[in-house]
Enzyme design. Structure first.
Site, short mmCIF file in Angstrom:
data_model
loop_
_atom_site.label_atom_id
_atom_site.label_comp_id
_atom_site.label_asym_id
_atom_site.label_seq_id
_atom_site.Cartn_x
_atom_site.Cartn_y
_atom_site.Cartn_z
N ASP A 185 0.91 -1.14 0.00
CA ASP A 185 0.00 0.00 0.00
C ASP A 185 0.95 1.19 0.00
O ASP A 185 1.55 1.52 1.04
CB ASP A 185 -0.88 0.02 1.25
CG ASP A 185 -1.83 1.21 1.24
OD1 ASP A 185 -1.40 2.30 0.84
OD2 ASP A 185 -3.00 1.06 1.61
N HIS A 186 1.16 1.80 -1.16
CA HIS A 186 2.30 2.73 -1.26
C HIS A 186 2.15 3.95 -0.34
O HIS A 186 3.13 4.59 0.00
CB HIS A 186 2.55 3.15 -2.72
CG HIS A 186 1.64 4.22 -3.21
ND1 HIS A 186 0.38 3.96 -3.67
CD2 HIS A 186 1.79 5.57 -3.31
CE1 HIS A 186 -0.19 5.09 -4.04
NE2 HIS A 186 0.64 6.09 -3.83
N HIS A 248 -5.70 3.06 1.08
CA HIS A 248 -4.93 4.19 1.58
C HIS A 248 -5.62 4.94 2.72
O HIS A 248 -5.02 5.23 3.76
CB HIS A 248 -4.65 5.19 0.45
CG HIS A 248 -4.04 4.57 -0.78
ND1 HIS A 248 -3.14 3.55 -0.72
CD2 HIS A 248 -4.20 4.85 -2.10
CE1 HIS A 248 -2.77 3.21 -1.96
NE2 HIS A 248 -3.41 3.98 -2.80
C1 BG6 Z 1 -3.20 4.69 -6.38
C2 BG6 Z 1 -4.51 4.78 -7.09
O1 BG6 Z 1 -3.20 3.64 -5.46
O2 BG6 Z 1 -2.94 5.92 -5.71
C3 BG6 Z 1 -4.54 5.94 -8.05
O3 BG6 Z 1 -4.75 3.58 -7.80
C4 BG6 Z 1 -4.16 7.22 -7.34
O4 BG6 Z 1 -5.81 6.08 -8.67
C5 BG6 Z 1 -2.87 7.04 -6.56
O5 BG6 Z 1 -4.00 8.22 -8.33
C6 BG6 Z 1 -2.59 8.25 -5.70
O6 BG6 Z 1 -1.32 8.11 -5.15
P1 BG6 Z 1 -0.44 9.38 -4.84
O7 BG6 Z 1 0.78 8.83 -4.20
O8 BG6 Z 1 -0.20 10.06 -6.14
O9 BG6 Z 1 -1.27 10.21 -3.92
#
Ligand code: BG6
Length: 495
Positions: A185-186, A248
């Protein structure tokens, strides 16, 4: 970063390594790690893909991505060459056992050259349909015999709903120990997100007030000013609740709400987070209309430029019922948080790009200042800004200079850039570093994923059964449908 000065030799096998994730995130992160001497002395990156491309074409393509997305200000040709020499390309069909036997031989060859047993990290940067398939083939080819030295990395989405998530987790568990599985989950790799733990548990002054006695409500916002870009095909089957909330946003909520951990062990922290997910009562179908608002963007303007509506995006059905915005209210039914609403919202094509958590403290129990002093009164509010400007700000009341006692809101602020004078590592850099060091703290355990699905399932079930038919209901470039404000109690605000 100094978990281990000499991590073991690693072979990274990136399935789907010719794709976008690898181009934008994985290769730039691996390159940055190499520049900071954070990769093992002996390592190899085997890109596995289905495309017929030469290694020269692949390297040149990856080079462009690294130039664009790496944290390094300048990429010296010699540094790039040194890194690129570790990359090989392997064309193969993910559903043929021969691919895996050949891969196994390739790994053996490297280990013979290095005269040492290496750790094998199998990264699924593929479409989700392959997440259960590839690990099974890896195991059947005998590449998972030495479980201590094999890790598999799975990207989100982990399932499409609770049943499919359970199915995938069961398939993985048939061949791998949970300790071998790293579900990404980045958001959890973002510096500011990790700092929530430091802020809460390394500073004793906040813990005594971090509860329902002092906190009135919490808002968590992840707003994007971009639309679905080139991912319309995927997104139209996902929607904002699956794409952002199930993972997230609920993870952010867990970090705000969890009890103090006893140690910094991965499972201790993950247990505390799962406790929170288990404390959230599923929103019943009857509650959905009052607690959840969904939206879809229509045409509008962002940064002065006209943008098309969601239904006009490539890969999206012209009568799509998919939500690109969701706002919801959840409660955490435990001793600490009883009665404190947590409001979550996320959306595409909104008025700004920002992710932040706001903690609204209760007002003073007794107002002793005269009425004219408090015309601009606002109770204290803490803002944890995750992106793009990373920092933490406490909004407090202070006396305005002058003979009269007039109060106004001022900021006590900590800003990452000003304080540390360095760019934070990208989330993927941190996560890859943790994978190399076998630290699973920032990764999703099977039970966490399933508990999060359990929370959103009643909403998904209701939405799939009913045709709302009122889309689009917000213009691109605005802050979503007006109704999002209706789930807040009177006097409460999103920001
Ligand atoms: C991803 C989603 O997990 O997170 C995307 O699939 C989204 O739709 C992205 O744009 C947002 O990540 P960040 O790090 O750009 O806020």
């Amino acid at each position: 970063m100094n978990k281990s000065d000499h991590p073991e030799p690693n072979i990274f096998v990136i399935f789907g390594g010719t794709g976008d994730l690898s181009w934008r995130k994985l290769m730039p992160a691996l390159f940055d790690l190499s520049q900071d001497q954070n990769l093992p002395k002996q390592y190899a990156i085997i890109v596995v893909g289905r495309k017929a491309i030469s290694i020269e074409q692949l390297i040149s393509h990856l080079h462009q991505g690294v130039k664009k997305f790496s944290r390094q200000e300048q990429i010296k040709p010699a540094d790039w060459k040194e890194f690129a020499d570790h990359i090989t390309y392997f064309k193969g069909d993910y559903e043929k056992s021969q691919t895996y036997t050949s891969l196994g031989k390739e790994c053996e060859k490297l280990e013979k050259e290095w005269k040492v047993k290496a750790r094998h990290i199998f990264y699924m940067a593929t479409p989700p349909s392959m997440f259960g398939v590839i690990p099974k083939f890896i195991s059947e080819a005998g590449l998972n015999k030495d479980r201590e030295n094999v890790q598999i990395v799975v990207e989100k989405p982990i399932g499409y709903d609770l049943d499919s998530a359970r199915k995938l987790n069961t398939e993985l568990a048939e061949n791998y120990d949970e300790s071998q599985i790293f579900r990404i989950d980045h958001y959890l790799g973002k510096e500011t997100v990790q700092n929530i733990l430091a802020f809460r548990f390394a500073n004793p002054i906040f813990e005594p007030i971090w509860n329902r006695h002092y906190i009135e409500y919490v808002t968590i916002t992840a707003a994007e000013s971009v639309g679905v870009e080139d991912r319309g095909g995927y997104y139209d089957h996902a929607g904002a609740l699956r794409d952002m909330v199930q993972n997230h946003l609920l993870q952010l909520l867990c970090l705000v709400a969890m009890e103090p951990m006893v140690s910094f062990e991965a499972d201790e922290i993950r247990n505390k987070k799962v406790d929170i997910l288990h404390s959230i009562p599923p929103i019943t179908k009857e509650q959905v209309p009052h607690s959840v608002v969904r939206g879809q963007y229509g045409p509008g303007k962002i940064d002065g430029k006209k943008v098309v509506g969601y239904r006009e995006e490539e890969g999206v059905a012209p009568d799509s019922q998919t939500e690109t915005f969701v706002a919801l209210k959840v409660l955490v039914d435990n001793w600490r948080w009883q009665g404190v609403p947590f409001y979550l919202r996320t959306g595409k094509c909104l008025g700004d790009h920002l992710s932040e958590i706001q903690i609204q403290f209760r007002s003073v129990p007794h107002q002793s200042f005269p009425a004219e002093s408090t015309l601009n009164w606002q109770s204290s509010r803490l803002i944890i800004a995750i992106q793009p400007k990373e920092g933490i700000t406490l909004k407090i009341q202070a006396k305005n200079p002058g003979p009269k006692m007039h109060l106004r809101t001022v900021d006590m602020a900590f800003n990452y850039q000003d304080t540390f004078k360095t760019k934070s590592p990208e989330a993927y850099e941190t996560l890859l570093w943790d994978i190399i060091n076998k630290d699973a703290t920032l990764f999703m355990r099977a039970d966490q994923v399933e508990a999060a699905w359990q929370i959103v399932m009643p909403i998904l079930d209701l939405w799939s059964a009913a045709d709302f038919g009122d889309f689009p209901n917000y213009a691109a470039g605005t802050w979503g449908p007006e109704d999002a404000n209706k789930i807040l109690a009177q006097g409460q605000t999103w920001s």
